[in-house]
Design a protein around this motif. Structure first.
Motif, mmCIF file in Angstrom:
data_model
loop_
_atom_site.group_PDB
_atom_site.id
_atom_site.type_symbol
_atom_site.label_atom_id
_atom_site.label_comp_id
_atom_site.label_asym_id
_atom_site.label_seq_id
_atom_site.Cartn_x
_atom_site.Cartn_y
_atom_site.Cartn_z
ATOM 1 N N PRO A 119 0.811 -1.224 0.000
ATOM 2 C CA PRO A 119 0.000 0.000 0.000
ATOM 3 C C PRO A 119 0.846 1.276 0.000
ATOM 4 O O PRO A 119 0.489 2.257 -0.656
ATOM 5 C CB PRO A 119 -0.828 -0.100 1.280
ATOM 6 C CG PRO A 119 -0.893 -1.548 1.562
ATOM 7 C CD PRO A 119 0.403 -2.119 1.088
ATOM 8 N N MET A 120 1.985 1.248 0.694
ATOM 9 C CA MET A 120 2.853 2.420 0.707
ATOM 10 C C MET A 120 3.424 2.674 -0.685
ATOM 11 O O MET A 120 3.508 3.824 -1.125
ATOM 12 C CB MET A 120 3.992 2.238 1.707
ATOM 13 C CG MET A 120 4.903 3.441 1.811
ATOM 14 S SD MET A 120 6.262 3.187 2.955
ATOM 15 C CE MET A 120 5.449 3.534 4.494
ATOM 16 N N LEU A 153 0.690 9.437 -5.688
ATOM 17 C CA LEU A 153 1.026 10.819 -5.329
ATOM 18 C C LEU A 153 2.070 11.403 -6.272
ATOM 19 O O LEU A 153 1.988 12.580 -6.633
ATOM 20 C CB LEU A 153 1.527 10.885 -3.890
ATOM 21 C CG LEU A 153 0.475 10.694 -2.807
ATOM 22 C CD1 LEU A 153 1.122 10.677 -1.431
ATOM 23 C CD2 LEU A 153 -0.572 11.790 -2.881
ATOM 24 N N ALA A 154 3.037 10.604 -6.680
ATOM 25 C CA ALA A 154 4.056 11.100 -7.606
ATOM 26 C C ALA A 154 3.460 11.410 -8.967
ATOM 27 O O ALA A 154 3.858 12.372 -9.627
ATOM 28 C CB ALA A 154 5.186 10.080 -7.729
ATOM 29 N N LEU A 155 2.504 10.599 -9.407
ATOM 30 C CA LEU A 155 1.897 10.819 -10.718
ATOM 31 C C LEU A 155 0.904 11.980 -10.732
ATOM 32 O O LEU A 155 0.498 12.422 -11.809
ATOM 33 C CB LEU A 155 1.211 9.543 -11.205
ATOM 34 C CG LEU A 155 2.160 8.413 -11.582
ATOM 35 C CD1 LEU A 155 1.364 7.161 -11.953
ATOM 36 C CD2 LEU A 155 3.080 8.819 -12.717
ATOM 37 N N ALA A 207 3.304 15.041 -15.049
ATOM 38 C CA ALA A 207 2.568 15.284 -16.290
ATOM 39 C C ALA A 207 3.509 15.787 -17.369
ATOM 40 O O ALA A 207 3.417 15.369 -18.534
ATOM 41 C CB ALA A 207 1.445 16.280 -16.046
ATOM 42 N N ASP A 208 4.425 16.666 -17.004
ATOM 43 C CA ASP A 208 5.385 17.189 -17.966
ATOM 44 C C ASP A 208 6.313 16.080 -18.457
ATOM 45 O O ASP A 208 6.665 16.024 -19.636
ATOM 46 C CB ASP A 208 6.186 18.319 -17.328
ATOM 47 C CG ASP A 208 6.947 19.134 -18.352
ATOM 48 O OD1 ASP A 208 6.439 19.301 -19.481
ATOM 49 O OD2 ASP A 208 8.054 19.617 -18.016
ATOM 50 N N CYS A 209 6.693 15.176 -17.566
ATOM 51 C CA CYS A 209 7.557 14.062 -17.949
ATOM 52 C C CYS A 209 6.834 13.102 -18.885
ATOM 53 O O CYS A 209 7.388 12.667 -19.896
ATOM 54 C CB CYS A 209 8.036 13.322 -16.695
ATOM 55 S SG CYS A 209 9.015 11.855 -17.049
ATOM 56 N N THR A 243 9.933 10.985 -5.549
ATOM 57 C CA THR A 243 10.766 11.918 -6.303
ATOM 58 C C THR A 243 10.889 11.555 -7.775
ATOM 59 O O THR A 243 11.457 12.311 -8.540
ATOM 60 C CB THR A 243 12.192 11.995 -5.715
ATOM 61 O OG1 THR A 243 12.790 10.704 -5.748
ATOM 62 C CG2 THR A 243 12.171 12.530 -4.300
ATOM 63 N N SER A 244 10.390 10.403 -8.161
ATOM 64 C CA SER A 244 10.506 10.015 -9.566
ATOM 65 C C SER A 244 9.132 9.825 -10.185
ATOM 66 O O SER A 244 8.412 8.911 -9.823
ATOM 67 C CB SER A 244 11.303 8.720 -9.681
ATOM 68 O OG SER A 244 10.619 7.681 -9.036
ATOM 69 N N PRO A 245 8.773 10.704 -11.127
ATOM 70 C CA PRO A 245 7.453 10.534 -11.766
ATOM 71 C C PRO A 245 7.453 9.396 -12.753
ATOM 72 O O PRO A 245 8.445 9.004 -13.289
ATOM 73 C CB PRO A 245 7.218 11.844 -12.443
ATOM 74 C CG PRO A 245 8.545 12.487 -12.577
ATOM 75 C CD PRO A 245 9.415 11.901 -11.531
#
Length: 119
Positions: free
Chosen positions: A36-37, A44-46, A52-54, A117-119
Motif C-alpha cells: 500500500p505504501m 502521489l508522484a503521478l 505530467a510534464d515528464c 521523487t521520480s514521476p
C-alpha cells in the motif's frame, strides 16, 4: 539462592519472549504496509505537474533508476520476512531481529521517498 537465580532467569526469558513478540508484530505491520505504501507513493508522484510534464513531453524526468527502487522494495520485504520468520534460536546474535526491523523500516521509507521523487 539457586531458586532466586532460577526465578530471575525465567523472568528474563519471559521478558525476552515478550520483546520478541512485539518486534515480530512491528515487522508484520511493516510487511502489510509495504505494497500500500508503494501504491500510494506512485499515485502521489503521478499527480504532480512534474509527472505530467515528464509523461507528455519527456521534460524533467527523474534520474533515479528503476532497479534502485525495486531493490529497496525487495530489501524491505527480505528484512521483514527474516524478522517475522526466523526462529529465535537461529538468530546470529540476540538483537538481530530488532536490527532487521530497523533496516526494514529504513528500506521501506527509502523506497517511498524514491518513488515520490521520480514521476
Amino acid at each position: 539462592m539457586n531458586e532466586t537465580a532460577a526465578a530471575g532467569a525465567g523472568a528474563d526469558e519471559a521478558a525476552d519472549a515478550a520483546h520478541d513478540r512485539r518486534v515480530r508484530t512491528v515487522a508484520k505491520v511493516g510487511l502489510a504496509l509495504l505494497v500500500p505504501m508503494a501504491v500510494v507513493s506512485i499515485v502521489l508522484a503521478l499527480m504532480t505537474e512534474r509527472a505530467a510534464d515528464c509523461v507528455m513531453y519527456g521534460n524533467q524526468c527523474s534520474s533515479v533508476p528503476g532497479p534502485v527502487i525495486f531493490a529497496s522494495f525487495l530489501a524491505s520485504a527480505g528484512f521483514g520476512v527474516f524478522a517475522v520468520g526466523c526462529p529465535r534460536e537461529r538468530l546470529p546474535f540476540p538483537s538481530a531481529r530488532s536490527w532487521a526491523v530497523k533496516l526494514q523500516g529504513s528500506a521501506q521509507v527509502m523506497m517511498a521517498m524514491l518513488l515520490l521523487t521520480s514521476p
